[in-house]
Design an enzyme around this catalytic site. Structure first.
Site, mmCIF file in Angstrom:
data_model
loop_
_atom_site.group_PDB
_atom_site.id
_atom_site.type_symbol
_atom_site.label_atom_id
_atom_site.label_comp_id
_atom_site.label_asym_id
_atom_site.label_seq_id
_atom_site.Cartn_x
_atom_site.Cartn_y
_atom_site.Cartn_z
ATOM 1 C CE1 TYR A 31 0.486 2.572 -21.370
ATOM 2 C CE2 TYR A 31 2.403 1.372 -20.614
ATOM 3 C CZ TYR A 31 1.080 1.702 -20.480
ATOM 4 O OH TYR A 31 0.350 1.146 -19.463
ATOM 5 C CE LYS B 139 -2.862 2.375 -20.022
ATOM 6 N NZ LYS B 139 -2.344 1.343 -19.112
ATOM 7 C CD GLU C 227 -5.814 2.909 -18.715
ATOM 8 O OE1 GLU C 227 -6.056 1.731 -19.038
ATOM 9 O OE2 GLU C 227 -4.978 3.206 -17.844
ATOM 10 C CG ASP C 228 -5.525 6.630 -16.835
ATOM 11 O OD1 ASP C 228 -5.234 5.769 -15.992
ATOM 12 O OD2 ASP C 228 -4.711 7.034 -17.678
ATOM 13 C CG ASN D 112 3.484 4.722 -14.393
ATOM 14 O OD1 ASN D 112 4.593 4.316 -14.168
ATOM 15 N ND2 ASN D 112 2.467 3.921 -14.658
ATOM 16 C CG ASN E 68 2.857 -0.029 -17.138
ATOM 17 O OD1 ASN E 68 1.797 -0.274 -17.690
ATOM 18 N ND2 ASN E 68 3.273 1.197 -16.901
HETATM 19 N N1 LIG Z 1 2.314 0.667 -12.802
HETATM 20 C C1 LIG Z 1 1.093 0.593 -13.231
HETATM 21 O O1 LIG Z 1 0.724 -0.317 -13.989
HETATM 22 C C2 LIG Z 1 0.104 1.613 -12.806
HETATM 23 C C3 LIG Z 1 0.477 2.722 -12.146
HETATM 24 N N2 LIG Z 1 -0.452 3.628 -11.749
HETATM 25 C C4 LIG Z 1 0.046 4.830 -11.110
HETATM 26 O O2 LIG Z 1 -0.363 4.846 -9.755
HETATM 27 C C5 LIG Z 1 -0.650 6.163 -9.373
HETATM 28 C C6 LIG Z 1 -2.057 6.233 -8.821
HETATM 29 O O3 LIG Z 1 -2.995 5.945 -9.856
HETATM 30 P P1 LIG Z 1 -4.521 5.695 -9.539
HETATM 31 O O4 LIG Z 1 -4.659 4.721 -8.433
HETATM 32 O O5 LIG Z 1 -5.178 5.436 -10.830
HETATM 33 O O6 LIG Z 1 -4.927 7.141 -9.011
HETATM 34 P P2 LIG Z 1 -5.963 7.512 -7.874
HETATM 35 O O7 LIG Z 1 -6.160 8.971 -7.943
HETATM 36 O O8 LIG Z 1 -7.137 6.615 -7.939
HETATM 37 O O9 LIG Z 1 -5.167 7.141 -6.524
HETATM 38 C C7 LIG Z 1 -4.125 7.897 -5.958
HETATM 39 C C8 LIG Z 1 -4.262 7.741 -4.462
HETATM 40 O O10 LIG Z 1 -3.117 8.289 -3.822
HETATM 41 C C9 LIG Z 1 -3.568 8.969 -2.678
HETATM 42 N N3 LIG Z 1 -2.610 9.962 -2.215
HETATM 43 C C10 LIG Z 1 -2.468 11.239 -2.644
HETATM 44 N N4 LIG Z 1 -1.533 11.857 -1.894
HETATM 45 C C11 LIG Z 1 -1.090 10.959 -0.997
HETATM 46 C C12 LIG Z 1 -0.143 11.007 0.063
HETATM 47 N N5 LIG Z 1 0.535 12.118 0.325
HETATM 48 N N6 LIG Z 1 0.063 9.901 0.778
HETATM 49 C C13 LIG Z 1 -0.609 8.770 0.530
HETATM 50 N N7 LIG Z 1 -1.538 8.670 -0.442
HETATM 51 C C14 LIG Z 1 -1.765 9.745 -1.196
HETATM 52 C C15 LIG Z 1 -4.885 9.601 -3.106
HETATM 53 O O11 LIG Z 1 -5.670 9.933 -1.990
HETATM 54 C C16 LIG Z 1 -5.490 8.494 -3.943
HETATM 55 O O12 LIG Z 1 -6.292 7.637 -3.176
HETATM 56 C C17 LIG Z 1 -0.441 7.025 -10.616
HETATM 57 O O13 LIG Z 1 0.839 7.595 -10.570
HETATM 58 C C18 LIG Z 1 -0.551 6.060 -11.754
HETATM 59 O O14 LIG Z 1 0.220 6.463 -12.861
HETATM 60 C C19 LIG Z 1 -1.787 3.438 -11.931
HETATM 61 C C20 LIG Z 1 -2.235 2.362 -12.606
HETATM 62 C C21 LIG Z 1 -1.308 1.377 -13.140
HETATM 63 C C1 LIG Z 2 -0.142 2.411 -16.367
HETATM 64 C C2 LIG Z 2 -1.390 3.070 -16.040
HETATM 65 O O1 LIG Z 2 -2.450 2.573 -16.352
HETATM 66 C C3 LIG Z 2 -1.356 4.295 -15.297
HETATM 67 O O2 LIG Z 2 -0.284 4.736 -14.890
HETATM 68 O O3 LIG Z 2 -2.452 4.872 -15.100
HETATM 69 MG MG LIG Z 3 -4.049 3.995 -16.214
#
Ligand SMILES: NC(=O)C1=CN([C@@H]2O[C@H](COP(=O)(O)OP(=O)(O)OC[C@H]3O[C@@H](n4cnc5c(N)ncnc54)[C@H](O)[C@@H]3O)[C@@H](O)[C@H]2O)C=CC1
Ligand SMILES: CC(=O)C(=O)O
Ligand SMILES: [Mg+2]
Length: 507
Positions: free
Chosen positions: A36, A105, A176-177, A354, A399
């Site tokens: 993962y 996942k 997812e994603d 991530n 996470n």
């Molecule tokens: N820890 C966890 O459980 C999870 C972590 N994530 C992580 O969070 C991150 C975002 O994932 P999602 O929301 O699914 O992607 P997403 O693409 O929906 O959102 C990313 C956001 O960041 C914004 N962004 C890009 N450049 C930026 C900047 N310079 N300043 C401020 N904002 C900026 C984008 O405009 C977008 O709205 C990824 O790295 C993902 O791996 C996502 C889901 C779960």
């Molecule tokens: C953990 C997760 O769902 C992500 O990073 O997109």
């Molecule tokens: Mg995800």
């Protein structure tokens, strides 16, 4: 091979799968990061080059005429409880990966949630890719066309969802994603008619809520007393903000409007404020109620385009909580973190992007820049940070994998036809109640991943109990029966122990 019939070969090969799950189960903390996050991002990015065999149901846009037949072929003889689908537009912080499938996942549901892998179906929805590198790669295994969007995309997804509803009406459909423009839309479209769950929005929202409930327990404050900066207003950022706001309304009795004013969201155009206008604010953000009124930002330092950056926001807002889900490595700079540390006693910092290399701040640095006062969590595993008193501070892994397996187990267990917000909150509250920080404020905000199966069992029970209480469950049990039923239903990989006996061999 000594197994001479097809059926004996079949059972032998199945047992190797059990070995896979059994091995990982015994070494969760060591091996989950291998299957993962963070390694999964690398595996998906190299999916076509590492390709050995297809492990999921693969549905391609230009073969949708045979979708129903393909679905039935893959699921024949299987009692499918859970379907994890992805169109791979926003994979794990590394963007559009075309057909980077999310089998991991699905495996996590079995390893941590105790759902039989035979009842889980990972599905790759291939609608093309806008990743030019993949389109140029002659080894790319997906459909080498630009991403389909608009009505045709919606029709393709709808066809798939209706097949799921027809053949597995009691299943949980996990998204997812998906890209930010589709994630919210699809969830809202289908959640009233089928048990649907978007992990990036709801799973991340739920695990972050648990983490923050534990952190405000340490600071002995209320959720509604916080000032919250969310950096990255995509699927995860908006999901977290919604979840925290709903919890403020439910537990602290504040109005949704007052609760919304506690949040400051930043996207790639800086602070999300009214004057950015529709060209820079997506519909889902407008509708969210988190857009800051311009009146609050008179005199703020901006760039030439009128955008307000993170440092200025932190300086003016003095946040107590800062959450990163932006994919922008190192965005929480020393200036930003020190500024936050000046504004509150115990800054709560969740750097959730991530894989690990994209984290907004290395917890060791955040710890240093706040003299060990920060309460921290990250999206991928990080080593402990050394506190000024010489103790190790364990960084919680915030996470969604720490909660979605239990949420899914609970919904599947009670055959819920919906995954309601209240079921998710019940799961998040149960997780928060298991936080080690409740016993020792210097301990991790969330339970350790080694304890994830036990913790997710509890989460599943809480979810099913809530479903029964509110009438969402498809079973007619009493709440008091749930724990027993859950224990009976739990799947755990049991691989027989083989002992090598050289003497026995000679005999
Ligand atoms: N820890 C966890 O459980 C999870 C972590 N994530 C992580 O969070 C991150 C975002 O994932 P999602 O929301 O699914 O992607 P997403 O693409 O929906 O959102 C990313 C956001 O960041 C914004 N962004 C890009 N450049 C930026 C900047 N310079 N300043 C401020 N904002 C900026 C984008 O405009 C977008 O709205 C990824 O790295 C993902 O791996 C996502 C889901 C779960
Ligand atoms: C953990 C997760 O769902 C992500 O990073 O997109
Ligand atoms: Mg995800």
């Amino acid at each position: 091979m000594s197994r001479d019939t097809a059926i004996r070969k079949n059972t032998f090969l199945q047992s190797l799968k059990v070995l896979y799950y059994s091995l990982i189960s015994q070494h969760l903390k060591e091996l989950v990061p291998i299957i993962y996050t963070p390694t999964q991002a690398e595996a998906i990015a190299n999916y076509s080059h590492l390709f050995r065999r297809n492990e999921c149901l693969y549905l391609m846009f230009n073969e949708q005429d045979t979708m129903e037949r393909d679905y039935l072929e893959q699921t024949r003889g299987r009692d499918v409880d859970l379907i994890v689908c992805s169109d791979a537009e926003a994979i794990l912080g590394i963007g559009d990966q075309g057909v980077g499938i999310c089998t991991a996942k699905s495996s996590i549901y079995s390893l941590i949630g105790g759902i039989d892998p035979f009842k889980c179906l990972p599905v790759a929805l291939d609608v093309g890719t806008d990743n030019q590198e993949l389109l140029n790669d002659h080894l790319y295994v997906g459909w080498p066309q630009k991403r389909v969007r608009g009505e045709k995309y919606d029709q393709f997804i709808d066809k798939f969802v209706q097949i799921v509803r027809k053949y597995h009406p009691h299943s949980l459909l996990h998204f997812e994603d998906f890209g930010v423009t589709n994630a919210h839309r699809l969830l809202e479209r289908y959640r009233a008619e089928h048990a649907c769950f978007n992990d990036d929005i709801q799973g991340t929202g739920a695990v972050s809520l648990s983490c923050i409930m534990a952190a405000v327990g340490v600071t002995k404050s209320k959720l509604c007393d916080q000032r919250i900066v969310v950096y990255g207003a995509g699927s995860a950022g908006l999901g977290i903000a919604h979840q925290l706001r709903d919890a403020m309304v439910a537990t602290d009795g504040v109005s949704p409007l007052d609760a919304s004013r506690k949040f400051y969201l930043l996207d790639k155009y800086g602070l999300v404020k009214e004057s950015l206008g529709p060209s820079r604010i997506r519909d889902s953000l407008y509708e969210s109620g988190f857009v800051s009124p311009d009146a609050e930002w008179k005199g703020a330092m901006t760039n030439k385009k009128g955008e307000v950056g993170l440092l200025e926001v932190v300086k003016r807002v003095k946040p107590t909580i800062m959450i990163g889900c932006s994919t922008q490595a190192g965005a929480f700079t020393e200036d930003v973190v020190r500024m936050m540390g000046q504004g509150c006693e115990r800054p709560i910092i969740l750097a959730l992007s991530n894989p690990s290399r994209l984290v907004e701040v290395d917890p060791a640095n955040a710890n240093l820049w706040t003299d060990g006062r920060a309460l921290m969590a990250t999206g991928s595993p990080f080593p402990p940070a050394r506190m000024p008193n010489g103790k190790d501070y364990h960084i919680a892994e915030c996470n969604n994998a720490l909660i979605y397996p239990g949420l899914g187990f609970g919904a599947v267990l009670c055959q819920s036809r919906r995954m309601t917000d209240t079921m998710i909150i019940a799961g998040a509250q149960r997780l928060a109640s298991l936080s080690p920080a409740l016993k020792d404020p210097d301990d991790s905000l969330l339970p350790d991943f080694d304890d994830a199966p036990k913790v997710n069992f509890e989460i599943g029970v809480a979810v099913a109990e809530q479903a029964i209480e509110e009438g969402s469950a498809g079973v007619e049990w009493k709440k008091s029966e749930v724990k027993q039923k859950a224990a009976e239903r739990l799947w755990r990989p049991v691989y027989g122990e083989y002992i090598y006996d050289p003497e026995g061999e000679q005999a």
